[in-house]
Design an enzyme around this catalytic site. Structure first.
Site, PDB file in Angstrom:
ATOM      1  N   ARG A 103       8.454   2.674  -5.077  1.00 48.34           N
ATOM      2  CA  ARG A 103       7.218   3.456  -5.054  1.00 48.34           C
ATOM      3  C   ARG A 103       7.452   4.832  -4.416  1.00 48.34           C
ATOM      4  NH1 ARG A 103       3.446   0.376  -1.640  1.00 48.34           N
ATOM      5  NH2 ARG A 103       5.039  -1.188  -1.288  1.00 48.34           N
TER       6      ARG A 103
ATOM      7  N   CYS B 206       0.850  -1.197   0.000  1.00 46.86           N
ATOM      8  CA  CYS B 206       0.000   0.000   0.000  1.00 46.86           C
ATOM      9  C   CYS B 206       0.885   1.246   0.000  1.00 46.86           C
ATOM     10  CB  CYS B 206      -0.880   0.034   1.235  1.00 46.86           C
ATOM     11  SG  CYS B 206      -2.096  -1.295   1.280  1.00 46.86           S
ATOM     12  N   THR B 207       0.316   2.318  -0.514  1.00 45.98           N
ATOM     13  CA  THR B 207       0.955   3.626  -0.434  1.00 45.98           C
ATOM     14  C   THR B 207      -0.052   4.616   0.139  1.00 45.98           C
ATOM     15  OG1 THR B 207       2.212   3.145  -2.453  1.00 45.98           O
ATOM     16  CG2 THR B 207       2.124   5.439  -1.741  1.00 45.98           C
TER      17      THR B 207
ATOM     18  N   ASN C 139       5.221   0.362   2.887  1.00 50.53           N
ATOM     19  CA  ASN C 139       5.103  -0.709   3.881  1.00 50.53           C
ATOM     20  C   ASN C 139       6.411  -0.991   4.610  1.00 50.53           C
ATOM     21  OD1 ASN C 139       3.066  -1.648   1.418  1.00 50.53           O
ATOM     22  ND2 ASN C 139       2.193  -1.705   3.463  1.00 50.53           N
TER      23      ASN C 139
END
Lengths: 232, 100
Positions: free
Chosen positions: A175, A1-2, A161
């Site tokens: 990311r 997730c971001t 994460n």
């Protein structure tokens, strides 16, 4: 997730997230934005999938926004897990409880910092006033770090994460770097929810396991927006 | 390289209703067979087997626990979809179980 918190040049706080989940294909078809109503008013809003009653993404109007990201795994034996469930909340369930009960941004941060949880988690909380934004890195019982928006240069926070103070594995660091580059190129004067969505849509921040993207701002709750992402 | 993004349905959950009833209008927005199949697929592919075994033993001890208000909502969803309560709990531990 971001999850991303960012402040524009006028002190407005924006909060966005990509929810990434392996085997998420079916979940895309049952993703919903939920308006939780109390006494005829919208008490809070969140994004989840039908069947899951907790929230990892949500907004309490004119108070705060919150997202949760998974933090490192734990190795626990079954008997320990049983004990945990009697005194500790699953994070997604507690995030919803916080959206329901917290009076304001500070109260939300306090609750999300102190409640015992069954797993480690990052809680990302945005408020309605300038510099109200924090990433709380949690273990099961305590906060281990507060990473704050601050006037000394950190006008955006990109939480993936892994802990922000350590070097992440290459696959996750990939990311963070393009997101930071995109924010620095845009500058705080060009930030709004659409720009945030655009940045969350950059490869590899957006990936083939991204189920949905949500952008929101507690000060402007009507602008809450989710899109289900369907990689081709 | 994306196809057009999809706007998800917006549903309402009325917190003034009993927890068992709150999600029923939302469930009716979906085809029940498809929904059941997706949820079962999630359990099959995402929940570790040991956690499945643990939850089967643990569900009898949920009454009066911290989780109770949410558990009543899950019971309502399971009844409506004809799913076992254990399956409902597993679906609601989908993120958490992957971290344990």
């Amino acid at each position: 997730c971001t999850s991303i918190l960012v402040q524009d040049a006028n002190g407005h706080i924006y909060h966005g997230r990509n929810l990434d989940f392996v085997s998420g294909t079916g979940l895309r078809n049952i993703t919903v934005d939920v308006q939780f109503i109390k006494n005829g008013q919208i008490a809070y809003t969140g994004t989840t999938f039908i069947g899951y009653v907790g929230l990892w993404t949500g907004q309490s109007p004119y108070k705060f926004t919150v997202t949760g990201n998974q933090r490192q795994k734990d190795q626990w034996q079954k008997n320990a897990t049983e004990t945990l469930f009697k005194t500790h909340y699953p994070p997604g369930w507690f995030i919803r409880k916080t959206l329901e009960e917290a009076k304001d941004y500070k109260d939300a941060v306090r609750r999300l910092s102190n409640q015992p949880l069954i797993t480690n988690v990052y809680c990302i909380v945005g408020g309605i006033n300038a510099w109200e934004g924090v990433v709380i890195s949690r273990n099961r019982t305590d906060p281990v770090d507060f990473w704050l928006l601050n006037p000394k240069g950190e006008w955006f926070l990109v939480q993936i994460n892994c802990d922000h103070w350590v070097k992440c594995p290459r696959t996750t660091e990939f990311r963070k770097i393009p997101a930071s580059k995109a924010f620095n190129e845009a500058g705080p004067e060009n930030i709004n929810l659409y720009k945030l969505y655009e940045i969350l849509s950059l490869c590899p921040i957006l990936s083939d396991i991204t189920v949905y993207t949500t952008v929101m701002s507690a000060a402007n709750p009507d602008e809450y927006m989710t899109r289900v992402r369907t990689p081709s | 390289t994306e196809s057009p993004d999809m706007i998800p349905p917006r549903v309402t959950v009325n917190l003034d209703e009993a927890p068992e009833e709150r999600w029923l209008p939302s469930l009716q927005r979906f085809d029940q067979d498809t929904l059941r199949a997706i949820l079962r697929n999630v359990i099959q592919h995402r929940i570790p087997e040991w956690f499945n075994v643990f939850m089967k033993e643990f569900v009898d001890h949920l009454q009066g626990s911290l989780l109770e208000p949410f558990v009543r909502e899950i019971r309502g969803i399971c009844n409506a979809l004809n799913l076992s309560f254990v399956d409902g709990m597993l679906i609601n531990m989908i993120y958490e179980s992957s971290m344990l």
